[in-house]
Design an enzyme around this catalytic site. Structure first.
Site, PDB file in Angstrom:
ATOM      1  N   ASN A   8       0.877  -1.167   0.000  1.00 39.77           N
ATOM      2  CA  ASN A   8       0.000   0.000   0.000  1.00 39.77           C
ATOM      3  C   ASN A   8       0.912   1.214   0.000  1.00 39.77           C
ATOM      4  O   ASN A   8       1.497   1.566   1.018  1.00 39.77           O
ATOM      5  CB  ASN A   8      -0.882  -0.030   1.255  1.00 39.77           C
ATOM      6  CG  ASN A   8      -1.912   1.091   1.266  1.00 39.77           C
ATOM      7  OD1 ASN A   8      -1.846   2.011   0.440  1.00 39.77           O
ATOM      8  ND2 ASN A   8      -2.842   1.019   2.192  1.00 39.77           N
ATOM      9  N   ARG A  89      -2.430  -2.073  -3.643  1.00 38.80           N
ATOM     10  CA  ARG A  89      -3.691  -1.366  -3.461  1.00 38.80           C
ATOM     11  C   ARG A  89      -3.664  -0.145  -4.380  1.00 38.80           C
ATOM     12  O   ARG A  89      -2.742   0.672  -4.311  1.00 38.80           O
ATOM     13  CB  ARG A  89      -3.819  -0.906  -2.007  1.00 38.80           C
ATOM     14  CG  ARG A  89      -5.038  -0.057  -1.817  1.00 38.80           C
ATOM     15  CD  ARG A  89      -5.112   0.525  -0.435  1.00 38.80           C
ATOM     16  NE  ARG A  89      -6.350   1.262  -0.313  1.00 38.80           N
ATOM     17  CZ  ARG A  89      -6.481   2.368   0.408  1.00 38.80           C
ATOM     18  NH1 ARG A  89      -5.464   2.851   1.078  1.00 38.80           N
ATOM     19  NH2 ARG A  89      -7.639   2.978   0.470  1.00 38.80           N
ATOM     20  N   HIS A 178     -13.086   1.818  -0.467  1.00 41.92           N
ATOM     21  CA  HIS A 178     -13.053   0.797   0.600  1.00 41.92           C
ATOM     22  C   HIS A 178     -13.631  -0.530   0.100  1.00 41.92           C
ATOM     23  O   HIS A 178     -14.068  -1.354   0.906  1.00 41.92           O
ATOM     24  CB  HIS A 178     -13.889   1.217   1.833  1.00 41.92           C
ATOM     25  CG  HIS A 178     -13.281   2.279   2.674  1.00 41.92           C
ATOM     26  ND1 HIS A 178     -14.042   3.235   3.309  1.00 41.92           N
ATOM     27  CD2 HIS A 178     -12.000   2.532   3.024  1.00 41.92           C
ATOM     28  CE1 HIS A 178     -13.247   4.032   3.994  1.00 41.92           C
ATOM     29  NE2 HIS A 178     -12.003   3.640   3.842  1.00 41.92           N
ATOM     30  N   ARG A 239     -12.334  14.518   7.154  1.00 39.50           N
ATOM     31  CA  ARG A 239     -13.163  14.816   5.975  1.00 39.50           C
ATOM     32  C   ARG A 239     -14.607  15.047   6.384  1.00 39.50           C
ATOM     33  O   ARG A 239     -15.130  14.343   7.251  1.00 39.50           O
ATOM     34  CB  ARG A 239     -13.103  13.656   4.977  1.00 39.50           C
ATOM     35  CG  ARG A 239     -11.826  13.592   4.183  1.00 39.50           C
ATOM     36  CD  ARG A 239     -11.737  12.324   3.356  1.00 39.50           C
ATOM     37  NE  ARG A 239     -10.745  11.415   3.889  1.00 39.50           N
ATOM     38  CZ  ARG A 239     -10.633  10.132   3.527  1.00 39.50           C
ATOM     39  NH1 ARG A 239     -11.460   9.598   2.663  1.00 39.50           N
ATOM     40  NH2 ARG A 239      -9.696   9.384   4.064  1.00 39.50           N
ATOM     41  N   GLU A 382      -7.777  -6.003   4.967  1.00 37.86           N
ATOM     42  CA  GLU A 382      -7.634  -5.600   3.569  1.00 37.86           C
ATOM     43  C   GLU A 382      -6.420  -6.254   2.916  1.00 37.86           C
ATOM     44  O   GLU A 382      -6.444  -6.591   1.739  1.00 37.86           O
ATOM     45  CB  GLU A 382      -7.563  -4.071   3.480  1.00 37.86           C
ATOM     46  CG  GLU A 382      -8.927  -3.449   3.779  1.00 37.86           C
ATOM     47  CD  GLU A 382      -8.888  -1.942   3.986  1.00 37.86           C
ATOM     48  OE1 GLU A 382      -8.518  -1.513   5.099  1.00 37.86           O
ATOM     49  OE2 GLU A 382      -9.219  -1.210   3.050  1.00 37.86           O
TER      50      GLU A 382
END
Ligand code: ADP
Length: 397
Positions: A8, A89, A178, A239, A382
């Site tokens: 990642n 990713r 996601h 956010r 993940e």
């Protein structure tokens, strides 16, 4: 050949895991951070112990050298064991990528073309792909896209009601993110219930620093709260999530904020941070418990928004078998879980306070035995999902 390196790659970091997919065990993991900064840091955990090296790490290429060094000293030695693939990713796969994809120059170019839709994410993902290709030139590189799981959303869910020609020209539609986590967690939820995936409807609430909700119908995403970018939807660490778009126009006209200032405001200075001065849910909960009004409001707004999406996706799905909480907040905050779902008995949702308050390892049920909807806590993974999809892409290629 069952070893997969999962990568990642962010703007200044490389997070990685080495998995043996013969038994899905983790052989090693680590983080190279502050790449390009004055003091880089590489930490690694392997079978022979941990290592921590502080040194200038000028580029992602140098970052991969640090990964190889750490693996050589603490294991598993990536110079000595054969890698089946490197799984990357990649945040934005646009409308084009509907599943994991073996990377060649065309795919690389397409990921680059999608960068305007994810300027903070795709460029560093690509830098990681190029550096990993240089470090492992004979190993297949696979892209696993955050957006891919949501390609099944119907047009009524992914279309924004603006002038269609303009939307078409600029790729303006909901892509969702996601996806790797929503896929993994919805599969785990079905397995937990002992039901075939195609018969289970689940609302997944992934609540970490980034947060999104997903309506999964029989293993397929039919709606999700993040949109064209990962800014829409739930309240996040920094956010804003959903807002009236006219606020941007108003702030531009009245407060003189330009495009960059608005970008900074909504992506980095809003959410929990904007409301309560802190982006970490643990701190927010602790402050709220001490009577801090701003923290309490931040918690209230977050859970109100979560509940809003639970209601919306309940209606979209028509029948809900499970609601699954996951990621840092979802897995750890009994308070957020209770506040989000309390009082919904008429919808068949009843939380058991004791089960909710007792953490366990692996997935567990926090609803009462009488609750029609099973409310679950499902730890996401993940990296494992990326490794699975990486191998799947190799067999499909
Ligand atoms: P990311 O999106 O960066 O992967 P994570 O899934 O790790 O984020 O989630 C980070 C969030 O999880 C932070 O807001 C953190 O405060 C929260 N978190 C972690 N542990 C707890 C806890 N025990 N209680 C409440 N929140 C927690």
């Amino acid at each position: 050949m069952s070893i997969v390196l999962v990568v990642n790659s962010g703007s200044s970091s490389i997070k990685y895991q080495i998995l043996d997919m013969a038994d899905e065990s983790v052989l090693g993991r680590g983080l190279v951070e502050r790449i390009g900064g004055a003091a880089g840091l590489a930490t690694h955990i392997g079978p022979l112990g941990t290592s921590r090296r502080e040194a200038v790490i000028a580029s992602h290429t140098a970052g991969f050298e640090a990964v190889l060094d750490a693996c050589a000293s603490r294991g598993p030695d990536l110079g000595a064991i054969p890698l089946a693939a490197v799984g990357h990713r990649v945040v934005q796969g646009g409308a084009r990528f509907r599943g994991p994809t073996v990377i060649d120059t065309t795919v690389e170019a397409a990921i680059e073309d999608l960068s305007p839709l994810a300027p903070l994410h795709n460029p560093p993902n690509l830098v990681g792909i190029r550096a990993a290709t240089a470090a492992f030139p004979r190993v297949p590189q696979v892209a696993v896209f955050d957006t891919a799981f949501h390609h099944t959303m119907p047009p009524e869910a992914f279309t924004y009601a603006i002038e269609s020609a303009l939307a078409e020209t600029h790729g303006i539609r909901r892509y969702g993110f996601h996806g790797t986590s929503h896929k993994y967690v919805s599969e785990q939820a079905a397995a937990f219930l002992g039901q075939p995936l195609d018969r289970v409807n689940t609302i997944v609430l992934h609540i970490g620093n980034g947060a999104s909700a997903c309506a999964v119908q029989g293993g397929v995403s039919i709606d999700t709260s993040m949109g064209m970018t990962p800014l829409e939807g739930l309240v996040m660490g920094t956010r804003s999530g959903d807002l009236d778009p006219a606020i941007l126009i108003h702030l531009q006209r009245r407060a003189g904020l330009d495009v960059d200032a608005l970008d900074d405001l909504l992506n980095r200075r809003s959410g929990l941070l904007g409301l309560a001065g802190n982006s970490d849910m643990r701190d927010i909960e602790a402050a709220a418990a001490q009577g801090d009004g701003r923290a309490r409001l931040a918690l209230d707004v977050s859970c109100h928004r979560l509940r809003h999406y639970v209601g919306a996706y309940y209606a979209q799905l028509g029948h809900v078998d499970a609601i699954a909480f996951t990621a840092g907040v979802g897995e750890n905050s009994a308070g957020v879980r209770a506040k989000t779902l309390t009082g919904l008995e008429r919808l068949g949702i009843a939380i058991d306070a004791q089960r909710n308050g007792e953490p366990s390892s692996g997935a567990w049920r926090i609803s009462t035995d009488a609750s029609d909807v099973a409310v679950l806590v499902v730890p996401t993974n993940e990296e494992l999902e990326i490794a699975r999809q990486t191998l799947a892409a190799l067999t499909m290629a």
